[in-house]
Design a protein around this motif. Structure first.
Motif, short mmCIF file in Angstrom:
data_model
loop_
_atom_site.label_atom_id
_atom_site.label_comp_id
_atom_site.label_asym_id
_atom_site.label_seq_id
_atom_site.Cartn_x
_atom_site.Cartn_y
_atom_site.Cartn_z
N GLU A 36 0.82 -1.21 0.00
CA GLU A 36 0.00 0.00 0.00
C GLU A 36 0.86 1.27 0.00
OE1 GLU A 36 -2.91 -0.21 3.10
OE2 GLU A 36 -3.99 -1.85 2.12
N ARG A 37 1.66 1.40 -1.07
CA ARG A 37 2.52 2.57 -1.21
C ARG A 37 2.79 2.80 -2.69
NH1 ARG A 37 8.64 0.57 -0.19
NH2 ARG A 37 8.39 -1.40 -1.26
N GLU A 38 3.24 4.01 -2.99
CA GLU A 38 3.63 4.35 -4.36
C GLU A 38 5.11 4.09 -4.55
OE1 GLU A 38 2.59 8.42 -5.05
OE2 GLU A 38 0.57 7.90 -5.71
N ILE A 39 5.46 3.60 -5.73
CA ILE A 39 6.86 3.39 -6.10
C ILE A 39 7.14 4.23 -7.33
CG2 ILE A 39 8.56 1.70 -6.85
CD1 ILE A 39 6.88 -0.44 -5.43
N VAL A 40 8.18 5.05 -7.26
CA VAL A 40 8.55 5.92 -8.38
C VAL A 40 9.72 5.26 -9.11
CG1 VAL A 40 9.34 8.20 -9.05
CG2 VAL A 40 7.79 7.95 -7.11
N LEU A 41 9.54 5.03 -10.41
CA LEU A 41 10.56 4.41 -11.24
C LEU A 41 11.09 5.42 -12.23
CD1 LEU A 41 8.55 1.15 -12.13
CD2 LEU A 41 10.20 1.44 -10.29
N LEU A 42 12.41 5.48 -12.35
CA LEU A 42 13.06 6.32 -13.37
C LEU A 42 13.71 5.40 -14.38
CD1 LEU A 42 14.85 9.22 -11.48
CD2 LEU A 42 12.87 9.35 -12.97
N SER A 43 13.48 5.68 -15.65
CA SER A 43 14.01 4.81 -16.69
C SER A 43 14.36 5.63 -17.93
CB SER A 43 12.96 3.75 -17.06
OG SER A 43 13.41 2.96 -18.12
N ASN A 44 15.27 5.09 -18.72
CA ASN A 44 15.56 5.71 -20.01
C ASN A 44 14.91 4.92 -21.15
OD1 ASN A 44 17.17 3.49 -19.96
ND2 ASN A 44 19.05 4.53 -20.55
N LEU A 45 14.02 3.99 -20.80
CA LEU A 45 13.29 3.21 -21.81
C LEU A 45 12.07 4.00 -22.26
CD1 LEU A 45 13.36 -0.25 -19.99
CD2 LEU A 45 14.84 0.52 -21.83
N LEU A 46 12.23 4.76 -23.31
CA LEU A 46 11.16 5.63 -23.78
C LEU A 46 10.20 4.93 -24.73
CD1 LEU A 46 13.27 8.86 -24.42
CD2 LEU A 46 12.04 8.19 -22.35
N ALA A 47 10.65 3.83 -25.35
CA ALA A 47 9.82 3.16 -26.35
C ALA A 47 8.79 2.22 -25.73
CB ALA A 47 10.71 2.38 -27.31
N PHE A 48 9.03 1.75 -24.49
CA PHE A 48 8.11 0.80 -23.86
C PHE A 48 6.96 1.52 -23.18
CE2 PHE A 48 12.12 -1.76 -23.54
CZ PHE A 48 11.74 -2.73 -24.45
N GLY A 49 5.87 0.78 -22.98
CA GLY A 49 4.73 1.31 -22.25
C GLY A 49 5.01 1.32 -20.75
N SER A 50 4.21 2.07 -20.02
CA SER A 50 4.43 2.20 -18.58
C SER A 50 4.20 0.88 -17.85
CB SER A 50 3.54 3.30 -18.00
OG SER A 50 2.19 3.03 -18.31
N THR A 51 3.24 0.08 -18.29
CA THR A 51 3.01 -1.22 -17.64
C THR A 51 4.17 -2.17 -17.90
OG1 THR A 51 1.68 -1.92 -19.53
CG2 THR A 51 0.50 -1.07 -17.62
N THR A 52 4.77 -2.10 -19.07
CA THR A 52 5.94 -2.94 -19.39
C THR A 52 7.12 -2.54 -18.53
OG1 THR A 52 5.14 -3.14 -21.66
CG2 THR A 52 7.43 -3.74 -21.24
N ILE A 53 7.33 -1.24 -18.37
CA ILE A 53 8.42 -0.76 -17.52
C ILE A 53 8.22 -1.22 -16.08
CG2 ILE A 53 9.48 1.32 -16.54
CD1 ILE A 53 9.03 2.65 -19.26
N ALA A 54 6.99 -1.11 -15.58
CA ALA A 54 6.69 -1.56 -14.21
C ALA A 54 6.94 -3.06 -14.07
CB ALA A 54 5.26 -1.21 -13.85
N ALA A 55 6.56 -3.85 -15.07
CA ALA A 55 6.77 -5.30 -15.01
C ALA A 55 8.26 -5.65 -15.04
CB ALA A 55 6.04 -5.98 -16.18
N ILE A 56 9.04 -4.92 -15.84
CA ILE A 56 10.48 -5.16 -15.91
C ILE A 56 11.12 -4.89 -14.55
CG2 ILE A 56 12.65 -4.25 -16.85
CD1 ILE A 56 11.15 -3.86 -19.52
N TYR A 57 10.78 -3.76 -13.94
CA TYR A 57 11.35 -3.43 -12.64
C TYR A 57 10.90 -4.41 -11.56
CZ TYR A 57 13.80 0.82 -13.84
OH TYR A 57 14.69 1.72 -14.36
N LYS A 58 9.67 -4.88 -11.63
CA LYS A 58 9.19 -5.86 -10.64
C LYS A 58 9.98 -7.17 -10.78
CE LYS A 58 5.20 -8.22 -8.87
NZ LYS A 58 4.04 -8.95 -9.19
N ASP A 59 10.19 -7.63 -12.01
CA ASP A 59 10.96 -8.85 -12.23
C ASP A 59 12.41 -8.69 -11.78
OD1 ASP A 59 8.71 -10.06 -13.22
OD2 ASP A 59 9.26 -9.80 -15.32
N ARG A 60 13.00 -7.53 -12.07
CA ARG A 60 14.37 -7.28 -11.63
C ARG A 60 14.46 -7.28 -10.11
NH1 ARG A 60 16.80 -2.26 -14.88
NH2 ARG A 60 18.66 -2.86 -13.75
N TRP A 61 13.45 -6.74 -9.44
CA TRP A 61 13.45 -6.72 -7.98
C TRP A 61 13.34 -8.14 -7.41
CZ3 TRP A 61 15.21 -3.84 -4.42
CH2 TRP A 61 14.80 -4.00 -3.10
N GLU A 62 12.53 -8.99 -8.04
CA GLU A 62 12.43 -10.39 -7.60
C GLU A 62 13.77 -11.09 -7.73
OE1 GLU A 62 9.83 -12.03 -6.23
OE2 GLU A 62 8.70 -10.15 -6.24
#
Length: 164
Positions: A44-70
């Motif tokens: 129950e919190r917000e997570i701010v992600l910074l990325s230089n991946l401009l071509a991907f969608g926001s949900t794809t970026i969130a999924a990439i960061y979630k997988d990297r965190w796992e």
């Protein structure tokens, strides 16, 4: 710089294209960046992600960061529970063997943790196993009663040789 559209029915709160404005920040990172704010419903919190991946969608970026965190959490658990400080070999084959060995060891630890009647953490189980490596007792008996006194000597299973 620009506000991007947020997909509906997703956990994305905002999607922006930004550029740092500080003098040193512009020197170190002059490129355009993507700022994605994701809602983590588990914590129950917000997570701010910074990325230089401009071509991907926001949900794809969130999924990439979630997988990297796992993956980060997995290797953290490996290092903490198996006390892997450094690798012995440096060739690709040596690293693969060491990683596979660690994976097998953590899998066995997780299985023993599942079988154990004592409800302790995985790190405590690993520490207790490390302390009891050279005691003579059945592993399943130890899992059922880890604080019991081990037998002093193992039962001899050597046959007698009747020469007389």
């Amino acid at each position: 710089m620009e506000e991007c559209t947020v997909p509906e029915n997703r956990n994305i709160r905002s999607d922006q294209l930004i550029r740092f404005t500080g003098e040193r920040a512009q020197k170190d990172c002059p490129c355009l960046l993507r700022r994605v704010v994701v809602w983590d419903s588990i914590n129950e919190r917000e997570i701010v992600l910074l990325s230089n991946l401009l071509a991907f969608g926001s949900t794809t970026i969130a999924a990439i960061y979630k997988d990297r965190w796992e993956i980060e959490l997995f290797f953290k658990a490996l290092k903490q529970n198996l006390k892997v400080k450094s690798f012995v070999g440096t060739s690709e084959n040596a690293l693969r063997i060491q990683i596979w060995t660690a994976l097998i060891a953590i899998l066995l630890l997780k299985w023993l943790h599942h079988l154990s009647k004592a409800k302790w953490s995985l790190s405590n189980l690993a520490s207790m196993l490390r302390l009891n490596l050279f005691t003579y007792r059945a592993l399943t008996a130890w899992l059922d009663n880890p604080f019991g006194t081990p037998p002093i000597l193992p039962e001899s299973q050597q046959l007698t040789l009747g020469l007389a």
